[in-house]
Design a protein around this motif. Structure first.
Motif, PDB file in Angstrom:
ATOM      1  N   THR A  20      -1.908 -19.878  46.965  1.00 46.14           N
ATOM      2  CA  THR A  20      -2.213 -19.143  45.734  1.00 46.14           C
ATOM      3  C   THR A  20      -1.983 -19.984  44.480  1.00 46.14           C
ATOM      4  OG1 THR A  20       0.014 -18.176  45.721  1.00 46.14           O
ATOM      5  CG2 THR A  20      -1.765 -16.880  46.724  1.00 46.14           C
ATOM      6  N   THR A  24      -2.761 -17.421  34.326  1.00 46.26           N
ATOM      7  CA  THR A  24      -2.943 -17.169  35.761  1.00 46.26           C
ATOM      8  C   THR A  24      -1.647 -17.419  36.522  1.00 46.26           C
ATOM      9  OG1 THR A  24      -5.282 -17.825  35.631  1.00 46.26           O
ATOM     10  CG2 THR A  24      -4.258 -17.818  37.807  1.00 46.26           C
ATOM     11  N   ILE A  77       0.692 -14.900  38.754  1.00 41.17           N
ATOM     12  CA  ILE A  77       0.940 -15.201  40.169  1.00 41.17           C
ATOM     13  C   ILE A  77       2.438 -15.313  40.440  1.00 41.17           C
ATOM     14  CG2 ILE A  77       0.676 -16.958  41.959  1.00 41.17           C
ATOM     15  CD1 ILE A  77      -2.118 -17.509  40.859  1.00 41.17           C
ATOM     16  N   VAL A 136      -4.737 -12.265  44.057  1.00 40.39           N
ATOM     17  CA  VAL A 136      -5.328 -13.496  43.504  1.00 40.39           C
ATOM     18  C   VAL A 136      -6.834 -13.502  43.703  1.00 40.39           C
ATOM     19  CG1 VAL A 136      -5.388 -16.017  43.689  1.00 40.39           C
ATOM     20  CG2 VAL A 136      -3.194 -14.828  43.790  1.00 40.39           C
TER      21      VAL A 136
END
Length: 432
Positions: free
Chosen positions: A44, A64, A68, A144
């Motif tokens: 990921t 991002t 995550i 994701v």
């Protein structure tokens, strides 16, 4: 997006990955049964470096990774320590049932609904390690993937300037990272809904039979995860086919459109009835076929929705649906707030109202300017249609917060431009 904003993989990126891999190797040595979960963690972090538009610039990439990392933190806490908020009942139950199936079941039951999800997890646990952390990380992986296709939708509808805001608000909404980082179905449902929406937009643009066939796969998996969602499949298909009737080169009159729409309706509904009779069905879809949808919805609500956060509306006829829908979308109202959870739910309701308002306002503005609004109108209609289906079986704003997550990403994409611009204008007035 301007070319100078685009980036590739740098030495810093590779160093960052090396450090993550080194640390995770230590965790694998300590927790060998969770090895595949840690492999997902590495994956990921690596995916955004390769996938556009997440790697368009450092700002988007940073947002991002923030999202995550928060998700991984929740998964790690839930997997190795105490359950996180919202993961103490359903999520733990899913894990325990799937773990038991992985160890002892000779045959797995892939019936539509929770059994399908448990059997999927059981297969993973049987061959890749029986670990709550792995179950949680699978949800993070699907989060994701949802983020990737949500950003692709942003590009398709030409809102690239708001990618940073979409990524940040989608990833960092508390209910999102709490419920899509544990062994619940929300992460999977969100992914299949966003993927189906993306493929439907491509179908509307290109009008390809291949795209229609591709669209069926995520829709069927979306329906397989929850009893109530099977009945949403024909709605999604009908709306998709309707918006794909004409394009830039071919224009149909309203009369021809109506006839084609009726044809699409007949084909889709007939297929739905055929699938239900053939066994791809749930109690919800069977209630639609038998004409007992009101009775089923009320029974489901009586079983699933109890507690202090109930808004108490009854679903006994089509005339009660508007009140039910408004309560589902925007409760709790100020006079219903009794604790901090209710206060947070009210915040989400306000955010949802603003996103819907600015989405509608933006579509209307583009329509007045004679701009193409087909993609925007499709996304808006399909999101509200899903919320309408959910509202028929939900009487509790605690449960509703989980259901709202599925359409949240699409509504965010539609309303982010107006919401962001309005916020900027108010800040400007305050400081000038």
């Amino acid at each position: 997006m301007d070319k100078h904003l685009k980036r590739g993989i740098s030495a810093v990126d590779l160093l960052f990955l090396f450090l993550i891999i080194t640390q995770i190797s230590c965790f694998i040595w300590i927790f060998p049964e969770s090895w595949f979960g840690f492999l997902i963690v590495i994956t990921t972090y690596y995916i955004p470096l390769l996938i556009k538009p997440l790697n368009n610039n450092n700002k988007i990439l940073l947002s991002t990774y923030i999202g995550i990392t928060i998700h991984h933190f929740v998964a790690f806490r839930n997997g190795f320590f105490a359950p996180t908020f919202g993961a103490d009942k359903d999520a733990s139950g899913f894990f325990e049932d799937a773990s038991s199936l992985a160890k002892y079941a000779d045959q797995l039951d892939f019936s539509i609904g929770s059994d399908f999800f448990k059997s999927f997890l059981a297969i993973i646990f049987r061959y890749l390690g029986d670990s709550k952390f792995l179950g949680s990380e699978l949800s993070v992986l699907f989060f994701v993937l949802s983020l990737i296709f949500l950003c692709k939708i942003v590009v398709l509808i030409k809102k690239e300037n708001y990618l940073f805001h979409v990524v940040l608000l989608f990833s960092c909404l508390p209910t999102n990272f709490l419920f899509t980082s544990v062994t619940l179905r929300e992460s999977y449902q969100t992914f299949f809904f966003i993927l189906a929406s993306y493929l439907a937009l491509q179908l509307i643009e290109r009008k390809s039979l291949t795209k229609l066939i591709q669209l069926l796969a995520p829709l069927l998996l979306f329906g397989a995860l929850h009893n109530g969602l099977v009945s949403f499949i024909p709605i999604f298909l009908i709306v998709s086919l309707f918006y794909s009737l004409d394009g830039k080169k071919i224009k149909f009159s309203r009369g021809v459109k109506f006839i084609l729409f009726l044809l699409c309706l007949v084909i889709t509904v007939s297929s739905f009835f055929a699938l239900t009779k053939a066994g791809f069905s749930s109690k919800a879809s069977e209630s639609v076929v038998s004409g007992e949808v009101f009775d089923y919805s009320q029974e489901y609500r009586d079983v699933e929705n109890s507690g202090g956060s109930s808004y108490g509306a009854q679903f006994n006829s089509v005339f009660s649906l508007p009140i039910l829908f408004i309560n589902y979308m925007f409760a709790p109202f100020p006079w219903q707030i009794r604790n901090s959870l209710d206060l947070y739910a009210a915040f989400e309701s306000l955010l949802r109202f603003l996103l819907i308002y600015y989405a509608f306002k933006g579509i209307r503005k583009k329509k007045k300017n004679k701009e193409d609004t087909k993609a925007l109108a499709f996304l808006f209609l399909i999101s509200l249609s899903l919320e309408l289906v959910w509202s028929m079986g939900t009487l509790n704003w605690g449960t509703a917060m989980r259901h709202h997550l599925i359409a949240y990403g699409i509504l965010l994409v539609l309303g982010i431009e107006g919401l962001t611009n309005s916020f900027r204008r108010r800040l400007y007035k305050i400081y000038n």
